[in-house]
Design a protein around this motif. Sequence first.
Motif, PDB file in Angstrom:
ATOM      1  N   HIS A  42      -8.040  -8.060  -3.914  1.00 14.07           N
ATOM      2  CA  HIS A  42      -6.699  -7.716  -4.424  1.00 14.07           C
ATOM      3  C   HIS A  42      -5.768  -8.930  -4.353  1.00 14.07           C
ATOM      4  CE1 HIS A  42      -4.293  -3.985  -5.499  1.00 14.07           C
ATOM      5  NE2 HIS A  42      -3.415  -4.971  -5.600  1.00 14.07           N
ATOM      6  N   SER A  43      -6.070  -9.865  -3.454  1.00 12.15           N
ATOM      7  CA  SER A  43      -5.255 -11.096  -3.386  1.00 12.15           C
ATOM      8  C   SER A  43      -5.347 -11.886  -4.694  1.00 12.15           C
ATOM      9  CB  SER A  43      -5.731 -11.992  -2.236  1.00 12.15           C
ATOM     10  OG  SER A  43      -5.705 -11.295  -1.025  1.00 12.15           O
ATOM     11  N   HIS A  46      -2.792 -10.204  -6.837  1.00 10.96           N
ATOM     12  CA  HIS A  46      -1.421 -10.538  -6.395  1.00 10.96           C
ATOM     13  C   HIS A  46      -1.075 -11.947  -6.872  1.00 10.96           C
ATOM     14  CE1 HIS A  46      -0.744  -7.226  -3.523  1.00 10.96           C
ATOM     15  NE2 HIS A  46      -1.729  -7.583  -2.728  1.00 10.96           N
ATOM     16  N   LEU A 186      -8.658   2.906   1.754  1.00 11.88           N
ATOM     17  CA  LEU A 186     -10.105   2.731   1.571  1.00 11.88           C
ATOM     18  C   LEU A 186     -10.356   1.979   0.265  1.00 11.88           C
ATOM     19  CD1 LEU A 186     -12.674   3.461   3.171  1.00 11.88           C
ATOM     20  CD2 LEU A 186     -13.015   5.333   1.560  1.00 11.88           C
ATOM     21  N   GLY A 188     -11.392  -2.464  -0.827  1.00 14.10           N
ATOM     22  CA  GLY A 188     -12.341  -3.518  -0.474  1.00 14.10           C
ATOM     23  C   GLY A 188     -12.306  -3.836   1.008  1.00 14.10           C
ATOM     24  N   LEU A 189     -11.120  -4.128   1.540  1.00 15.89           N
ATOM     25  CA  LEU A 189     -11.018  -4.431   2.968  1.00 15.89           C
ATOM     26  C   LEU A 189     -11.316  -3.186   3.798  1.00 15.89           C
ATOM     27  CD1 LEU A 189      -9.790  -7.075   1.965  1.00 15.89           C
ATOM     28  CD2 LEU A 189      -7.980  -6.846   3.671  1.00 15.89           C
ATOM     29  N   THR A 208      -6.180   7.842   3.951  1.00 13.01           N
ATOM     30  CA  THR A 208      -6.259   7.539   2.521  1.00 13.01           C
ATOM     31  C   THR A 208      -5.215   8.332   1.753  1.00 13.01           C
ATOM     32  OG1 THR A 208      -7.738   7.502   0.599  1.00 13.01           O
ATOM     33  CG2 THR A 208      -8.078   9.310   2.149  1.00 13.01           C
ATOM     34  N   THR A 209      -4.772   7.745   0.634  1.00  9.32           N
ATOM     35  CA  THR A 209      -3.904   8.500  -0.283  1.00  9.32           C
ATOM     36  C   THR A 209      -4.744   9.172  -1.364  1.00  9.32           C
ATOM     37  OG1 THR A 209      -3.610   6.545  -1.683  1.00  9.32           O
ATOM     38  CG2 THR A 209      -1.942   6.904   0.031  1.00  9.32           C
ATOM     39  N   SER A 210      -6.055   8.955  -1.333  1.00 10.46           N
ATOM     40  CA  SER A 210      -6.946   9.456  -2.386  1.00 10.46           C
ATOM     41  C   SER A 210      -7.903  10.503  -1.826  1.00 10.46           C
ATOM     42  CB  SER A 210      -7.779   8.297  -2.966  1.00 10.46           C
ATOM     43  OG  SER A 210      -6.961   7.219  -3.347  1.00 10.46           O
ATOM     44  N   LYS A 213     -11.711  10.332  -2.130  1.00  8.61           N
ATOM     45  CA  LYS A 213     -12.557   9.357  -1.424  1.00  8.61           C
ATOM     46  C   LYS A 213     -13.116   9.913  -0.107  1.00  8.61           C
ATOM     47  CE  LYS A 213     -10.183   5.246  -3.294  1.00  8.61           C
ATOM     48  NZ  LYS A 213      -9.303   4.084  -2.956  1.00  8.61           N
ATOM     49  N   VAL A 270      -3.354  -6.362   7.779  1.00  7.95           N
ATOM     50  CA  VAL A 270      -4.072  -7.369   6.998  1.00  7.95           C
ATOM     51  C   VAL A 270      -3.684  -7.274   5.527  1.00  7.95           C
ATOM     52  CG1 VAL A 270      -6.021  -7.874   8.526  1.00  7.95           C
ATOM     53  CG2 VAL A 270      -6.149  -5.909   6.985  1.00  7.95           C
ATOM     54  N   ALA A 272      -1.263  -7.239   2.347  1.00  4.30           N
ATOM     55  CA  ALA A 272      -0.187  -8.207   2.097  1.00  4.30           C
ATOM     56  C   ALA A 272       0.706  -7.754   0.939  1.00  4.30           C
ATOM     57  CB  ALA A 272      -0.795  -9.575   1.802  1.00  4.30           C
ATOM     58  N   SER A 294      -3.079 -10.513  10.776  1.00  3.88           N
ATOM     59  CA  SER A 294      -4.303 -11.302  10.900  1.00  3.88           C
ATOM     60  C   SER A 294      -4.663 -11.863   9.529  1.00  3.88           C
ATOM     61  CB  SER A 294      -5.430 -10.425  11.451  1.00  3.88           C
ATOM     62  OG  SER A 294      -6.543 -11.199  11.837  1.00  3.88           O
ATOM     63  N   ILE A 296      -7.689 -13.751   7.385  1.00  2.00           N
ATOM     64  CA  ILE A 296      -9.136 -14.015   7.262  1.00  2.00           C
ATOM     65  C   ILE A 296      -9.771 -14.305   8.631  1.00  2.00           C
ATOM     66  CG2 ILE A 296      -9.306 -14.455   4.803  1.00  2.00           C
ATOM     67  CD1 ILE A 296      -8.889 -17.490   5.394  1.00  2.00           C
ATOM     68  N   ARG A 341     -15.766  -2.503  -4.004  1.00  2.00           N
ATOM     69  CA  ARG A 341     -15.419  -3.870  -4.352  1.00  2.00           C
ATOM     70  C   ARG A 341     -16.087  -4.206  -5.675  1.00  2.00           C
ATOM     71  NH1 ARG A 341     -11.261  -6.363  -2.349  1.00  2.00           N
ATOM     72  NH2 ARG A 341     -11.624  -8.246  -1.168  1.00  2.00           N
TER      73      ARG A 341
HETATM   74  P1  NAP Z   1      -7.906  -2.823  -2.658  1.00  3.76           P
HETATM   75  O1  NAP Z   1      -9.376  -2.880  -2.770  1.00  3.76           O
HETATM   76  O2  NAP Z   1      -7.077  -2.653  -3.878  1.00  3.76           O
HETATM   77  O3  NAP Z   1      -7.567  -1.675  -1.583  1.00  3.76           O
HETATM   78  C1  NAP Z   1      -6.268  -1.348  -1.207  1.00  3.76           C
HETATM   79  C2  NAP Z   1      -6.215   0.137  -0.838  1.00  3.76           C
HETATM   80  O4  NAP Z   1      -4.899   0.432  -0.353  1.00  3.76           O
HETATM   81  C3  NAP Z   1      -6.398   1.075  -2.014  1.00  3.76           C
HETATM   82  O5  NAP Z   1      -7.730   1.332  -2.342  1.00  3.76           O
HETATM   83  C4  NAP Z   1      -5.692   2.337  -1.529  1.00  3.76           C
HETATM   84  O6  NAP Z   1      -6.562   3.061  -0.677  1.00  3.76           O
HETATM   85  C5  NAP Z   1      -4.555   1.770  -0.671  1.00  3.76           C
HETATM   86  N1  NAP Z   1      -3.293   1.762  -1.431  1.00  3.76           N
HETATM   87  C6  NAP Z   1      -3.029   1.122  -2.589  1.00  3.76           C
HETATM   88  N2  NAP Z   1      -1.764   1.330  -2.978  1.00  3.76           N
HETATM   89  C7  NAP Z   1      -1.215   2.129  -2.036  1.00  3.76           C
HETATM   90  C8  NAP Z   1       0.079   2.689  -1.856  1.00  3.76           C
HETATM   91  N3  NAP Z   1       1.068   2.491  -2.756  1.00  3.76           N
HETATM   92  N4  NAP Z   1       0.317   3.450  -0.743  1.00  3.76           N
HETATM   93  C9  NAP Z   1      -0.662   3.671   0.147  1.00  3.76           C
HETATM   94  N5  NAP Z   1      -1.928   3.167   0.025  1.00  3.76           N
HETATM   95  C10 NAP Z   1      -2.182   2.423  -1.051  1.00  3.76           C
HETATM   96  O7  NAP Z   1      -7.347  -4.154  -1.983  1.00  3.76           O
HETATM   97  P2  NAP Z   1      -8.085  -5.160  -0.958  1.00  3.76           P
HETATM   98  O8  NAP Z   1      -8.769  -6.217  -1.735  1.00  3.76           O
HETATM   99  O9  NAP Z   1      -8.786  -4.378   0.063  1.00  3.76           O
HETATM  100  O10 NAP Z   1      -6.820  -5.891  -0.299  1.00  3.76           O
HETATM  101  C11 NAP Z   1      -5.868  -5.139   0.433  1.00  3.76           C
HETATM  102  C12 NAP Z   1      -4.691  -6.019   0.806  1.00  3.76           C
HETATM  103  O11 NAP Z   1      -5.127  -6.993   1.752  1.00  3.76           O
HETATM  104  C13 NAP Z   1      -4.098  -6.809  -0.361  1.00  3.76           C
HETATM  105  O12 NAP Z   1      -2.699  -6.845  -0.217  1.00  3.76           O
HETATM  106  C14 NAP Z   1      -4.679  -8.189  -0.171  1.00  3.76           C
HETATM  107  O13 NAP Z   1      -3.891  -9.200  -0.724  1.00  3.76           O
HETATM  108  C15 NAP Z   1      -4.707  -8.277   1.329  1.00  3.76           C
HETATM  109  N6  NAP Z   1      -5.638  -9.251   1.890  1.00  3.76           N
HETATM  110  C16 NAP Z   1      -5.275  -9.858   3.039  1.00  3.76           C
HETATM  111  C17 NAP Z   1      -6.139 -10.734   3.642  1.00  3.76           C
HETATM  112  C18 NAP Z   1      -5.771 -11.363   4.948  1.00  3.76           C
HETATM  113  O14 NAP Z   1      -6.356 -12.381   5.307  1.00  3.76           O
HETATM  114  N7  NAP Z   1      -4.849 -10.783   5.685  1.00  3.76           N
HETATM  115  C19 NAP Z   1      -7.376 -11.029   3.062  1.00  3.76           C
HETATM  116  C20 NAP Z   1      -7.719 -10.367   1.891  1.00  3.76           C
HETATM  117  C21 NAP Z   1      -6.852  -9.471   1.316  1.00  3.76           C
HETATM  118  P3  NAP Z   1      -6.590   4.682  -0.695  1.00  3.76           P
HETATM  119  O15 NAP Z   1      -6.956   5.056  -2.111  1.00  3.76           O
HETATM  120  O16 NAP Z   1      -7.640   4.995   0.298  1.00  3.76           O
HETATM  121  O17 NAP Z   1      -5.231   5.153  -0.272  1.00  3.76           O
END
Ligand code: NAP
Length: 352
Positions: A42-43, A46, A186, A188-189, A208-210, A213, A270, A272, A294, A296, A341
């Motif tokens: 998802h990054s 973004h 739920l 990728g992360l 989860t909001t879904s 899942k 984690v 963002a 945290s 990566i 993913r």
């Molecule tokens: P992803 O696959 O899109 O998963 C995000 C999940 O968050 C969605 O599947 C959904 O899960 C939930 N969600 C989405 N919109 C929401 C909302 N409005 N309210 C509540 N829940 C919501 O994304 P990802 O690739 O896992 O990445 C997640 C975040 O981590 C991103 O912001 C990304 O930039 C960040 N990230 C950070 C790091 C780090 O080092 N800290 C590394 C990689 C990514 P449900 O359907 O289960 O609710």
Amino acid sequence: MYDAKAYSAASATAPLAPDTIQRRDTTEQDVQIDILFCGICHSDLHYARDEWHDFMPAVYPCVPGHEIVGRVVSVGAEVTRFQPGDLVGVGCMVDSDGTCPSCRAGVEQCCPSMTLTYGSPDPHLGGVTYGGYSESIVVDERFVLRVPTNLDPAGVAPLLCAGITTYSPIRRWGKLEGKKVGVVGLGGLGHMGVKFAKAFGAHVAVFTTSPGKKDDAKRLGADEVIVSNNPDEMEKHAGTFDFILDTVSAPHDINAYLHMLGRDGNLTLVGAPDEPLPVAAFALLFGRKSISGSLIGGIAETQEMLDFCGEHGITADVEVIPIQRINEAYDRLVKSDVKYRFSIDMASLKGE
Ligand code: NAP
Ligand code: ZN
């Protein structure tokens, strides 16, 4: 320099489209890699859509992608750890100064002069670095990881970001046996967080909001699934969690999750989201709770995570797509419609 096929975004609103980029010739320390698979984080979205403008403005054209698995095609004269034919990975970083306290402590991701895989000033070619939505990449061997050969490479690619980003805080938290751990979101992360928390012996609950899942969450290892927009379901778990890993990509109410923590509980962010998340002081004071973040993980820790996955047969659950479907995949990510993913089969780029 040589030409490499890639997909890039020309602006925050442009779809990703075929492009040709330049890669450097291998220096003595470099490994040249033919990319087999690249996960979609998802990054990437973004960044490509410049949603993090206030913290990390995007530079265009941008080539995202930091969950890279590929095969070594050539190595520089001083490279000792890799040879042509090796299966390798590259994550979110491709360089750091190697001398600062963070690098010396093995947390290169906190190095003030760390080079991200995409969007950082490129010390070799000028301009900015280009990521893994490409057929080829050249990386200093210090930032190249060994990939266990017993795992499906399409499912290994996401370990390079989603894997290490969840493994690192879960390991740092301490012994998880007998502890109640929550994973919020739920995607990728989140789905990797469930697998790791379970592998380390926790009682795992997914928020989860879904509702759709739920079955998948159980299959992935969750002991319980809580639909977070159902207040009754939430209230049953108030005050019961030791640790919560919040992976949500969009603004949301973290006070609701602080309310789930028991005494001295910790919520680690984690995810963002592009906007600040308001925190009620009282949500922390009563129960001495804490919030932390945290990013990566370091290179040694990433290798440890990959080796752990090799030993335990852990990979991401992936939907493999050709690169031509990348814009559709981005739209589905925004709708939380990913299981769990996307992994791009880079062979699809050859025909472009
Ligand atoms: P992803 O696959 O899109 O998963 C995000 C999940 O968050 C969605 O599947 C959904 O899960 C939930 N969600 C989405 N919109 C929401 C909302 N409005 N309210 C509540 N829940 C919501 O994304 P990802 O690739 O896992 O990445 C997640 C975040 O981590 C991103 O912001 C990304 O930039 C960040 N990230 C950070 C790091 C780090 O080092 N800290 C590394 C990689 C990514 P449900 O359907 O289960 O609710
Ligand atoms: Zn990522």
